[in-house]
Design an enzyme around this catalytic site. Structure first.
Site, PDB file in Angstrom:
ATOM      1  N   LEU A 238      48.961  34.674  44.418  1.00 55.27           N
ATOM      2  CA  LEU A 238      49.968  35.093  45.384  1.00 55.27           C
ATOM      3  C   LEU A 238      50.413  36.530  45.124  1.00 55.27           C
ATOM      4  O   LEU A 238      50.891  36.857  44.027  1.00 55.27           O
ATOM      5  CB  LEU A 238      51.176  34.147  45.323  1.00 55.27           C
ATOM      6  CG  LEU A 238      52.298  34.420  46.331  1.00 55.27           C
ATOM      7  CD1 LEU A 238      51.782  34.263  47.765  1.00 55.27           C
ATOM      8  CD2 LEU A 238      53.478  33.486  46.080  1.00 55.27           C
ATOM      9  N   ASP A 239      50.225  37.400  46.130  1.00 50.39           N
ATOM     10  CA  ASP A 239      50.611  38.817  46.057  1.00 50.39           C
ATOM     11  C   ASP A 239      49.964  39.527  44.875  1.00 50.39           C
ATOM     12  O   ASP A 239      50.513  40.507  44.357  1.00 50.39           O
ATOM     13  CB  ASP A 239      52.142  38.961  45.977  1.00 50.39           C
ATOM     14  CG  ASP A 239      52.833  38.495  47.254  1.00 50.39           C
ATOM     15  OD1 ASP A 239      52.251  38.685  48.335  1.00 50.39           O
ATOM     16  OD2 ASP A 239      53.938  37.950  47.176  1.00 50.39           O
ATOM     17  N   GLY A 240      48.800  39.048  44.442  1.00 51.96           N
ATOM     18  CA  GLY A 240      48.148  39.639  43.280  1.00 51.96           C
ATOM     19  C   GLY A 240      46.779  40.219  43.563  1.00 51.96           C
ATOM     20  O   GLY A 240      46.034  40.502  42.629  1.00 51.96           O
TER      21      GLY A 240
END
Length: 295
Positions: A238-240
């Site tokens: 996530l968001d990485g």
């Protein structure tokens, strides 16, 4: 902005792009340049980057003109396999005149979506917007006023599997790039697998700090001095995912929470538009969890 990206579509009919990543070693640029020359291509732009000249990865982006591109490009693609095998290359070619198709996902906040629509309408975003998909009806009228199909697909905890199936059915074969323009739902792994390095997300740059709701209120309480935004490819982390573009603006103790939000929205829409544009122009190469962006 490069000269190549300012050329009108009328002058791009015989223009192609080649992206290459491979282990660095002597002779790569010379070999590829000679290959293109022997096939009648005229290189009009070249960018390159090495992570380490001794054993690192090497990245190249070529733009070239070639008469009778429709007939000649398949020959180049077939013949280049011998060069690619010799240097252990990962590579791809693109026609500069072929517009990529976008599917834009959005929830309730409209600033990123409207920036995309206005850039598209003005001709600054060289793409075809195939559809907008949302879990809310808020922007249906605005989107349809541009002549773009709008699909309302609500999401509940009990319907997530069905929603994923509908999303895949809608975009498969109809979109080359997925843009999450402040779409406030987690993208399932199966959907990400369908579009590797072809889903772009935008979020504030406070992460991993200020996780959850009201990030600007949290930032205000901490007295932050920089507001920013990050555009990245979506992965299952996530968001990485690999970061394409970021920007920041300094703020002070005089800025209220509402002012911080306004600044954040402006940065978000600008950063997202840049990331989309660079992807559309085939300027981004992904290696592991990083990007090389020839902008």
């Amino acid at each position: 902005m490069s000269l190549a990206s300012n050329v009108s579509n009328r002058n791009l009919e015989n223009r192609a792009r080649m992206l290459i990543s491979c282990p660095d070693r002597p002779g790569i640029v010379a070999t590829v340049s000679q290959f293109l020359h022997e096939h009648g291509a005229n290189i009009v732009q070249s960018d390159q980057f090495t992570m380490n000249p001794e054993g690192g990865m090497f990245f190249i982006r070529f733009e070239f003109d070639l008469n009778d591109l429709d007939q000649e490009l398949p020959i180049i693609v077939e013949d280049f396999n011998r060069v690619a095998d010799r240097f252990d290359m990962k590579w791809s070619t693109f026609r500069a005149s072929r517009k990529k198709r976008l599917a834009v996902f959005v929830s309730k906040e409209d600033h990123c979506l409207m920036e995309i629509l206005w850039q598209w309408k003005s001709g600054d975003l060289d793409a075809d917007i195939a559809m907008v998909i949302s879990n809310h009806l808020d922007m249906k009228e605005q989107v349809e006023s541009f002549g773009i199909p709008y699909y309302h697909i609500p999401v509940t905890p009990d319907t997530k599997d069905e929603v994923e199936r509908k999303h895949i059915e809608l975009v498969s074969g109809k979109a080359d790039l997925i843009v999450l323009a402040r779409y406030m739902q987690i993208i399932p792994g199966k959907f990400i697998e369908e579009f590797p390095n072809r889903i772009i997300n935008i979020h504030h740059s406070f992460l991993p700090a200020f996780i959850g709701g009201s990030p600007y209120a949290q930032a205000y309480k901490r007295g932050v001095k920089i507001i920013g935004a990050t555009a990245h490819y979506v992965t299952e982390e996530l968001d990485g995912g690999p970061i394409i573009e970021q920007d920041v603006q300094r703020v002070t103790h005089r800025d209220s929470v509402d002012h911080l939000k306004r600044i954040g929205r402006t940065i978000e829409k600008v950063v997202l538009a840049r990331a989309i544009k660079w992807h559309l122009e085939d300027r981004v190469l992904v290696h592991q969890n990083k990007t090389v962006v020839f902008n």
